[in-house]
Design an enzyme around this catalytic site. Structure first.
Site, short mmCIF file in Angstrom:
data_model
loop_
_atom_site.label_atom_id
_atom_site.label_comp_id
_atom_site.label_asym_id
_atom_site.label_seq_id
_atom_site.Cartn_x
_atom_site.Cartn_y
_atom_site.Cartn_z
N LYS A 1 32.39 44.79 45.89
CA LYS A 1 32.13 43.53 45.19
C LYS A 1 31.64 42.59 46.28
O LYS A 1 32.41 42.19 47.16
CB LYS A 1 33.43 43.02 44.56
CG LYS A 1 33.40 41.59 44.11
CD LYS A 1 34.63 41.32 43.29
CE LYS A 1 35.17 39.91 43.40
NZ LYS A 1 34.20 38.85 43.46
N TYR B 1 36.29 44.24 48.54
CA TYR B 1 35.92 42.90 48.09
C TYR B 1 35.45 42.10 49.30
O TYR B 1 36.25 41.67 50.13
CB TYR B 1 37.14 42.27 47.42
CG TYR B 1 36.96 40.86 46.87
CD1 TYR B 1 35.76 40.18 46.92
CD2 TYR B 1 38.04 40.20 46.28
CE1 TYR B 1 35.62 38.90 46.42
CE2 TYR B 1 37.92 38.92 45.77
CZ TYR B 1 36.71 38.27 45.85
OH TYR B 1 36.58 37.00 45.36
C1 LIG Z 1 33.73 31.76 46.10
C2 LIG Z 1 33.87 32.13 44.65
O1 LIG Z 1 34.77 31.65 43.99
N1 LIG Z 1 32.99 32.98 44.18
C3 LIG Z 1 33.01 33.46 42.81
C4 LIG Z 1 31.70 33.16 42.12
O2 LIG Z 1 31.76 33.63 40.80
C5 LIG Z 1 31.46 31.64 42.11
O3 LIG Z 1 32.50 30.99 41.44
C6 LIG Z 1 30.14 31.32 41.42
O4 LIG Z 1 29.11 32.03 42.03
C7 LIG Z 1 29.88 29.81 41.43
O5 LIG Z 1 29.58 29.37 42.73
C8 LIG Z 1 33.27 34.95 42.77
O6 LIG Z 1 32.47 35.63 43.70
C9 LIG Z 1 34.74 35.17 43.05
C10 LIG Z 1 35.28 36.28 42.30
O7 LIG Z 1 34.57 37.08 41.74
C11 LIG Z 1 36.74 36.38 42.20
O8 LIG Z 1 37.33 35.56 41.56
O9 LIG Z 1 37.32 37.26 42.77
#
Ligand SMILES: CC(=O)N[C@@H]([C@@H](O)[C@H](O)[C@H](O)CO)[C@@H](O)CC(=O)C(=O)O
Length: 310
Positions: free
Chosen positions: A177, A147
């Site tokens: 990921k 990750y």
């Molecule tokens: C920094 C962060 O929280 N990034 C999110 C994104 O889904 C993010 O919320 C989205 O791109 C909106 O900015 C995901 O990469 C995190 C994720 O998949 C997780 O919860 O593990």
């Protein structure tokens, strides 16, 4: 607890919702909402894979005991409904990560993912790989994902360097990921990846660019509430209809940029998901906070104006 047979090793593709962790209003786990949550993702969003206890799930703010209870409940309720449950088991402590990896194997998760430790940071990609290898050794048959989220961990190694010869260290390695904006590093991960790996993108607002590079799927928070639209984006991309794909991507960008101006973080994101889905997800855990109700209402209104109910 009896040890379950290793899960079928099927390549992970398509959308994966990074789930929020439901809390009661008192801030304790609310496991009773997980069954409804799975049904919502499947029936309303067309999302068939989940990534639990990650960033969106406030995994690093949970105790090991809480993470085990959640992983168990997600796996139990997902059985026969979701294709894959990936449990994030990364912790600051190697021992805690190993305990969670072993536990994920016992409860029948389809895979585990591990973030780089970020208090004491690995000094190089090789040191990070050693850490990942030690975690995987506690669940050696379980598909393993790295990750990569450098903006959060502050561990600024290239993901491509982490992938170098990684299967010789971690035979169960199945992908990455990639939650970062560096599309050159992402492209190099894709071009280096083995056919049985999944390279999954994690910056929802620029998913379309990652599809052009060959992403096998996507993991993200917004797929909890815009999953059905992003499935259409992926279909449009696959058909070569870039106009339609961009149209959906630009709406997601508009929602996120609007929310960011009002202080969008995991706590506010959770508030939006509760509002949109009707699930009782509760507040985030400190140090995250809810945003002022007026801001939450504005973000929800923006969501409904961009994605009206059919
Ligand atoms: C920094 C962060 O929280 N990034 C999110 C994104 O889904 C993010 O919320 C989205 O791109 C909106 O900015 C995901 O990469 C995190 C994720 O998949 C997780 O919860 O593990």
């Amino acid at each position: 607890m009896s040890v379950m047979a290793p899960a079928a090793d099927t390549k992970l593709t398509g959308l994966v919702a990074a789930t929020f962790t439901p809390f009661t209003t008192q801030g304790e786990l609310n496991l009773s909402e997980i069954g409804r949550y799975i049904d919502y993702l499947k029936e309303k969003q067309g999302v068939n894979n989940i990534f639990v206890n990650g960033t969106t799930g406030e995994g690093m703010s949970l105790s090991v005991a809480e993470r085990k209870m959640l992983a168990e409940e997600w796996c139990k309720k997902a059985k026969g409904k979701m294709d894959q449950v990936i449990v994030h088991v990364g912790c600051m402590s190697l021992k805690d990560s190993q305990e969670l990896a072993h536990h994920a194997a016992q409860i029948g998760a389809e895979g585990i993912a591990v973030i780089a430790p970020s208090f004491f940071k690995p000094s190089s990609a090789d040191v990070l790989k050693k850490f990942l290898q030690e975690v995987s050794s506690s669940a050696p048959t379980l598909p393993f994902y790295y990750y990569h989220i450098p903006a959060v961990t502050g561990v600024n190694v290239l993901a491509r360097d982490v992938l170098e010869d990684i299967e010789t260290l971690i035979p169960s390695f199945r992908g990455v990921k990639f939650s970062a904006c560096d599309l050159m590093d992402f492209g190099q991960c894709i071009s280096y990846s083995a056919p049985h790996w999944s390279v999954l993108y994690g910056v929802d607002e620029q998913l379309l660019a990652s599809l052009a590079f060959g992403a096998n799927g996507a993991v993200g928070s917004t797929y909890n509430y815009v999953g059905s639209h992003v499935n259409k984006l992926i279909t449009a991309f696959e058909k070569g209809d870039l106009v339609q794909a961009r149209n959906i991507q630009f709406k997601i960008q508009e929602l996120i940029s609007f929310a960011k101006k009002l202080g969008f973080d995991v706590g506010v994101n959770k508030q939006l998901m509760s509002e949109v889905s009707g699930l009782r997800l509760g507040p985030p855990r400190l140090p995250l906070m809810l945003c002022p109700p007026a801001n939450a209402v504005s973000i929800a209104q923006k969501y409904h104006s961009l994605f009206p109910e059919p």
